[in-house]
Design a protein around this motif. Structure first.
Motif, PDB file in Angstrom:
ATOM      1  N   ASN A   1      16.084 -31.415  -4.993  1.00 40.93           N
ATOM      2  CA  ASN A   1      15.287 -31.241  -3.777  1.00 40.93           C
ATOM      3  C   ASN A   1      13.800 -31.022  -4.037  1.00 40.93           C
ATOM      4  O   ASN A   1      12.985 -31.096  -3.102  1.00 40.93           O
ATOM      5  CB  ASN A   1      15.830 -30.065  -2.959  1.00 40.93           C
ATOM      6  CG  ASN A   1      17.200 -30.355  -2.371  1.00 40.93           C
ATOM      7  OD1 ASN A   1      17.577 -31.505  -2.206  1.00 40.93           O
ATOM      8  ND2 ASN A   1      17.962 -29.307  -2.075  1.00 40.93           N
ATOM      9  N   ALA A   2      13.421 -30.741  -5.279  1.00 40.38           N
ATOM     10  CA  ALA A   2      12.007 -30.455  -5.587  1.00 40.38           C
ATOM     11  C   ALA A   2      11.132 -31.687  -5.375  1.00 40.38           C
ATOM     12  O   ALA A   2      11.499 -32.806  -5.738  1.00 40.38           O
ATOM     13  CB  ALA A   2      11.886 -29.970  -7.030  1.00 40.38           C
ATOM     14  N   LYS A   3       9.961 -31.473  -4.773  1.00 37.83           N
ATOM     15  CA  LYS A   3       9.018 -32.577  -4.553  1.00 37.83           C
ATOM     16  C   LYS A   3       8.354 -32.966  -5.866  1.00 37.83           C
ATOM     17  O   LYS A   3       8.162 -34.147  -6.151  1.00 37.83           O
ATOM     18  CB  LYS A   3       7.974 -32.168  -3.517  1.00 37.83           C
ATOM     19  CG  LYS A   3       8.546 -31.964  -2.118  1.00 37.83           C
ATOM     20  CD  LYS A   3       7.463 -31.543  -1.141  1.00 37.83           C
ATOM     21  CE  LYS A   3       8.053 -31.314   0.254  1.00 37.83           C
ATOM     22  NZ  LYS A   3       7.012 -30.866   1.222  1.00 37.83           N
ATOM     23  N   THR A   4       7.960 -31.970  -6.631  1.00 38.49           N
ATOM     24  CA  THR A   4       7.401 -32.215  -7.968  1.00 38.49           C
ATOM     25  C   THR A   4       7.997 -31.214  -8.949  1.00 38.49           C
ATOM     26  O   THR A   4       8.363 -30.099  -8.572  1.00 38.49           O
ATOM     27  CB  THR A   4       5.858 -32.063  -7.988  1.00 38.49           C
ATOM     28  OG1 THR A   4       5.506 -30.743  -7.578  1.00 38.49           O
ATOM     29  CG2 THR A   4       5.200 -33.097  -7.083  1.00 38.49           C
ATOM     30  N   ILE A   5       8.093 -31.636 -10.211  1.00 38.08           N
ATOM     31  CA  ILE A   5       8.605 -30.775 -11.272  1.00 38.08           C
ATOM     32  C   ILE A   5       7.609 -30.821 -12.427  1.00 38.08           C
ATOM     33  O   ILE A   5       7.108 -31.892 -12.789  1.00 38.08           O
ATOM     34  CB  ILE A   5       9.990 -31.259 -11.745  1.00 38.08           C
ATOM     35  CG1 ILE A   5      10.996 -31.215 -10.594  1.00 38.08           C
ATOM     36  CG2 ILE A   5      10.491 -30.413 -12.909  1.00 38.08           C
ATOM     37  CD1 ILE A   5      12.355 -31.779 -10.956  1.00 38.08           C
ATOM     38  N   LYS A   6       7.321 -29.640 -12.983  1.00 42.79           N
ATOM     39  CA  LYS A   6       6.357 -29.566 -14.080  1.00 42.79           C
ATOM     40  C   LYS A   6       6.909 -28.779 -15.254  1.00 42.79           C
ATOM     41  O   LYS A   6       7.669 -27.829 -15.094  1.00 42.79           O
ATOM     42  CB  LYS A   6       5.052 -28.930 -13.598  1.00 42.79           C
ATOM     43  CG  LYS A   6       4.229 -29.810 -12.671  1.00 42.79           C
ATOM     44  CD  LYS A   6       2.889 -29.164 -12.351  1.00 42.79           C
ATOM     45  CE  LYS A   6       2.030 -30.068 -11.470  1.00 42.79           C
ATOM     46  NZ  LYS A   6       0.719 -29.444 -11.174  1.00 42.79           N
ATOM     47  N   LEU A   7       6.482 -29.200 -16.435  1.00 44.57           N
ATOM     48  CA  LEU A   7       6.776 -28.495 -17.678  1.00 44.57           C
ATOM     49  C   LEU A   7       5.487 -28.436 -18.471  1.00 44.57           C
ATOM     50  O   LEU A   7       4.932 -29.489 -18.832  1.00 44.57           O
ATOM     51  CB  LEU A   7       7.867 -29.233 -18.469  1.00 44.57           C
ATOM     52  CG  LEU A   7       8.121 -28.784 -19.902  1.00 44.57           C
ATOM     53  CD1 LEU A   7       8.539 -27.327 -19.959  1.00 44.57           C
ATOM     54  CD2 LEU A   7       9.180 -29.658 -20.568  1.00 44.57           C
ATOM     55  N   ALA A   8       4.960 -27.243 -18.695  1.00 40.35           N
ATOM     56  CA  ALA A   8       3.674 -27.070 -19.395  1.00 40.35           C
ATOM     57  C   ALA A   8       2.582 -27.908 -18.730  1.00 40.35           C
ATOM     58  O   ALA A   8       1.804 -28.590 -19.402  1.00 40.35           O
ATOM     59  CB  ALA A   8       3.820 -27.434 -20.870  1.00 40.35           C
ATOM     60  N   ASN A   9       2.567 -27.888 -17.405  1.00 40.74           N
ATOM     61  CA  ASN A   9       1.594 -28.626 -16.581  1.00 40.74           C
ATOM     62  C   ASN A   9       1.733 -30.141 -16.691  1.00 40.74           C
ATOM     63  O   ASN A   9       0.841 -30.885 -16.249  1.00 40.74           O
ATOM     64  CB  ASN A   9       0.153 -28.216 -16.920  1.00 40.74           C
ATOM     65  CG  ASN A   9      -0.149 -26.800 -16.453  1.00 40.74           C
ATOM     66  OD1 ASN A   9       0.282 -26.385 -15.375  1.00 40.74           O
ATOM     67  ND2 ASN A   9      -0.871 -26.049 -17.278  1.00 40.74           N
ATOM     68  N   LEU A  10       2.842 -30.620 -17.256  1.00 37.73           N
ATOM     69  CA  LEU A  10       3.119 -32.057 -17.311  1.00 37.73           C
ATOM     70  C   LEU A  10       4.110 -32.407 -16.208  1.00 37.73           C
ATOM     71  O   LEU A  10       5.085 -31.687 -15.996  1.00 37.73           O
ATOM     72  CB  LEU A  10       3.702 -32.440 -18.673  1.00 37.73           C
ATOM     73  CG  LEU A  10       2.841 -32.159 -19.903  1.00 37.73           C
ATOM     74  CD1 LEU A  10       3.651 -32.406 -21.170  1.00 37.73           C
ATOM     75  CD2 LEU A  10       1.590 -33.035 -19.900  1.00 37.73           C
ATOM     76  N   LEU A  11       3.854 -33.516 -15.530  1.00 31.88           N
ATOM     77  CA  LEU A  11       4.776 -33.957 -14.493  1.00 31.88           C
ATOM     78  C   LEU A  11       6.053 -34.493 -15.123  1.00 31.88           C
ATOM     79  O   LEU A  11       6.008 -35.252 -16.100  1.00 31.88           O
ATOM     80  CB  LEU A  11       4.130 -35.042 -13.630  1.00 31.88           C
ATOM     81  CG  LEU A  11       3.035 -34.571 -12.661  1.00 31.88           C
ATOM     82  CD1 LEU A  11       2.408 -35.770 -11.958  1.00 31.88           C
ATOM     83  CD2 LEU A  11       3.620 -33.598 -11.627  1.00 31.88           C
ATOM     84  N   VAL A  12       7.177 -34.078 -14.567  1.00 29.70           N
ATOM     85  CA  VAL A  12       8.483 -34.470 -15.094  1.00 29.70           C
ATOM     86  C   VAL A  12       9.355 -34.951 -13.944  1.00 29.70           C
ATOM     87  O   VAL A  12       9.286 -34.414 -12.831  1.00 29.70           O
ATOM     88  CB  VAL A  12       9.185 -33.276 -15.789  1.00 29.70           C
ATOM     89  CG1 VAL A  12      10.523 -33.708 -16.376  1.00 29.70           C
ATOM     90  CG2 VAL A  12       8.312 -32.691 -16.862  1.00 29.70           C
ATOM     91  N   ASN A  13      10.152 -35.956 -14.189  1.00 30.59           N
ATOM     92  CA  ASN A  13      11.120 -36.437 -13.209  1.00 30.59           C
ATOM     93  C   ASN A  13      12.530 -36.168 -13.713  1.00 30.59           C
ATOM     94  O   ASN A  13      12.786 -36.228 -14.920  1.00 30.59           O
ATOM     95  CB  ASN A  13      10.947 -37.938 -12.963  1.00 30.59           C
ATOM     96  CG  ASN A  13       9.585 -38.274 -12.407  1.00 30.59           C
ATOM     97  OD1 ASN A  13       9.210 -37.782 -11.339  1.00 30.59           O
ATOM     98  ND2 ASN A  13       8.821 -39.087 -13.124  1.00 30.59           N
ATOM     99  N   THR A  14      13.434 -35.882 -12.798  1.00 26.01           N
ATOM    100  CA  THR A  14      14.840 -35.716 -13.158  1.00 26.01           C
ATOM    101  C   THR A  14      15.712 -36.183 -12.009  1.00 26.01           C
ATOM    102  O   THR A  14      15.253 -36.261 -10.860  1.00 26.01           O
ATOM    103  CB  THR A  14      15.173 -34.249 -13.502  1.00 26.01           C
ATOM    104  OG1 THR A  14      16.495 -34.170 -14.052  1.00 26.01           O
ATOM    105  CG2 THR A  14      15.113 -33.357 -12.271  1.00 26.01           C
TER     106      THR A  14
END
Length: 360
Positions: free
Chosen positions: A327-340
């Motif tokens: 459900n997340a609109k955006t996902i980040k890891l260490a300020n990097l955009l991530v898709n799942t």
């Protein structure tokens, strides 16, 4: 020991015809990557009590091997608290009451000690195997697209059936289907003297091996699929088997008798509540910063929805809260955009999703 192990391959040549299968499905060239898995190793477990012995230690059911078409199974060894110690593939070989257990090489000593603890007076012999190499052969051109997404399945009709798990064999090369999902393709066992070009000679002409060093590695390929394997992804004593998708990967039998760690696994399965699972991660670009195991993954509200388990290039693996991640609109890891997203090989609908959605 060495002569005996080499004899396995000679025996496989005359093994039951029920196992034999050509590893092609069309006349088109199939481009495959062939990689030796140097981080995987084998134990030999044999003896008149071996089947019952393993039956009480693993999550899967040794009775699958009663079917002559079954050459190997995916199985997990748990601790008494129901957490994963070792993820393994158990191979059936022609010798009576004898199996080979594939495990992460860094854990092979611990696995042997674990088996010895429970051996007691059982007629079982456990020994290391150094004379056999383990290889993976997988699809270089595999892409996660809408075509793959259409082959979802349900828990009652799995994408990959155990009775499809045939084996192709020659004097010194044995090709098994990977017992987890179809797109993991094949596991290959060879004598230690066998080189890559020797295996290629044994393959069907429609199989073409990619020799490009920039091609996807086996680890990156697994991450694309969202599959964890070995000590890096499944640190001993930490993950729960259902969170690691072992049920979806055909590694758990919910119909067999008792085994170590069964209680929590069975209870979680029957309640249907599994809020977190391993899921594939795709970065918008190759990370230029150092990322570490357990790094926090957050949604658009900076709320933690997962933990990193590993990454290769633009692909990674995370232990994610399923509903929140989807459900997340955006996902980040260490300020990097991530898709799942949920892997295509997950069941079309799981009770977990229904229960979690109903409780929202």
């Amino acid at each position: 020991m060495s002569k005996q192990l080499f004899g396995y391959f000679k025996k496989l040549t005359s093994w039951s015809k029920h196992h034999h299968q050509r590893i092609h499905s069309s006349t088109k060239k199939n481009l495959r990557c062939l990689e030796q898995l140097e981080n995987r190793s084998l134990l030999q477990v044999k003896g008149t009590d071996v089947s019952n012995f393993l039956q009480g230690l693993i999550t899967n059911d040794m009775r699958h091997f009663d079917d002559v078409a079954v050459g190997n199974i995916y199985a997990i060894f748990l601790n008494t608290k129901g957490r994963v110690l070792f993820d393994t593939i158990i191979y059936k070989i022609p010798e009576d009451n004898c199996y080979l257990i594939e495990c992460d090489k860094s854990l092979i000593d611990q696995l042997r000690r674990h088996l010895m603890i429970y051996k007691l007076r059982k007629k079982v012999d456990i020994s290391f195997v150094d004379e056999i190499k383990i290889w993976s052969m997988f699809d270089v051109n595999f892409k996660l697209d809408t075509t793959n997404d259409l082959v979802k399945t349900s828990l009652t009709k799995q994408l990959y059936s155990l009775n499809e798990n045939h084996v192709d064999k020659s004097d010194d090369v044995v090709i098994y289907k990977d017992p987890r999902i179809h797109d993991l393709c094949h596991r290959i066992l060879t004598k230690s003297s066998i080189k890559k070009h020797d295996i290629i000679k044994k393959l069907d002409p429609v199989i073409s091996i990619d020799n490009n060093d920039t091609s996807s590695s086996y680890k990156e390929f697994r991450y694309k699929l969202g599959i964890g394997e070995g000590a890096d992804d499944l640190p001993p004593g930490k993950p729960l088997p259902l969170e690691a998708n072992c049920d979806y990967l055909h590694g758990i039998s919910f119909h067999k008798g008792c085994y170590i760690g069964q209680e929590l696994t069975a209870r979680t399965h029957h309640t249907g509540i599994v809020r977190k699972r391993l899921m594939p991660l795709t970065f918008d670009q190759v990370p230029q910063v150092e990322l570490n195991y357990d790094d926090n993954i957050v949604d658009d509200n900076d709320k933690s929805i997962g933990k990193l388990r590993g990454h290769v290039g633009q692909h990674g693996l995370g232990l994610m809260r399923i509903i929140e991640s989807v459900n997340a609109k955006t996902i980040k890891l260490a300020n990097l955009l991530v898709n799942t997203k949920k892997p295509y090989w997950w069941p079309l609908e799981s009770r977990t999703e229904k229960i979690n959605l109903a409780n929202k």
